[in-house]
Scaffold this motif. Structure first.
Motif, short mmCIF file in Angstrom:
data_model
loop_
_atom_site.label_atom_id
_atom_site.label_comp_id
_atom_site.label_asym_id
_atom_site.label_seq_id
_atom_site.Cartn_x
_atom_site.Cartn_y
_atom_site.Cartn_z
N ALA A 21 4.49 12.79 -6.96
CA ALA A 21 5.02 13.66 -5.86
C ALA A 21 5.78 12.96 -4.90
N TYR A 22 5.44 11.70 -4.42
CA TYR A 22 5.99 10.96 -3.57
C TYR A 22 7.64 10.62 -4.24
N SER A 74 -1.93 10.80 -8.30
CA SER A 74 -0.94 11.72 -8.69
C SER A 74 0.19 11.86 -7.51
N TRP A 75 -0.30 11.47 -6.39
CA TRP A 75 0.53 11.41 -5.11
C TRP A 75 1.81 10.62 -5.25
N LYS A 76 1.80 9.62 -6.00
CA LYS A 76 2.73 8.66 -6.33
C LYS A 76 3.92 9.45 -6.96
#
Length: 187
Positions: A12-13, A8-10
């Motif tokens: 957001a990034y 999920s960080w991808k």
């Protein structure tokens, strides 16, 4: 899936990078000169670049303009009037000549007098009497010819070679009919 981390960080990034790109684009456009800003605006009006006409019909300049022009009907070479000639793009030279006529009270009075004189002569012309052409059309054609001839005669004799060619070329780009129409309408 990474070991216990997830992906999920991808997302957001990617959202962050997109927002930063948009921010820097806005900052870059804001710091540019008017010509660059207009070029970017023109791209969003016509991304394919097919149309070479102004985005707003009747625009004097080739750049699109948005919003109402105050007192457009009373503006020299203004729009908002009916015309019997085809609407064509106005050149900048037309605007410069027309502004020059309106800048001098003496010149403006002279051309308004000529406009009235040509309107009276047109009323007596055989074309108008026989109802072949409207009076304004005949008067405009005669006044436009007189304006073109007089302005061409004002080219100084010391302008020779390329300078004379430039002056004649510029005067050839003037829409004399449009200036004559406006002169007849406002006289």
């Amino acid at each position: 899936m990474a070991a216990g981390g997830g992906g999920s960080w991808k997302v957001a990034y990617a959202d962050f990078v997109t927002a930063m790109m948009a921010f820097f684009m806005v900052m870059w456009i804001g710091s540019q000169d008017q010509k660059t800003k207009q070029a970017v605006a023109n791209y969003f009006v016509d991304p394919a670049g097919v149309s070479k006409r102004p985005a707003m019909p009747g625009s004097v300049t080739p750049t699109p303009a948005h919003g109402a022009v105050p007192q457009a009907e009373s503006t020299a070479v203004g729009r908002g009037r009916s015309s019997f000639t085809e609407s064509a793009e106005s050149s900048r030279v037309t605007k410069v000549v027309n502004d020059g006529i309106h800048a001098s009270g003496e010149t403006l009075q002279y051309w308004r007098g000529e406009a009235n004189k040509h309107r009276e002569e047109a009323a007596r012309s055989p074309e108008v009497v026989d109802q072949k052409r409207p009076i304004n059309e005949v008067a405009t054609a005669a006044l436009a010819k007189k304006m073109r001839d007089e302005w061409s005669q004002k080219i100084p004799p010391q302008a020779k070679g390329v300078y004379q060619d430039l002056l004649f070329s510029s005067l050839a780009d003037v829409n004399w009919t449009q200036i004559a129409e406006d002169m007849l309408q406002h006289s």
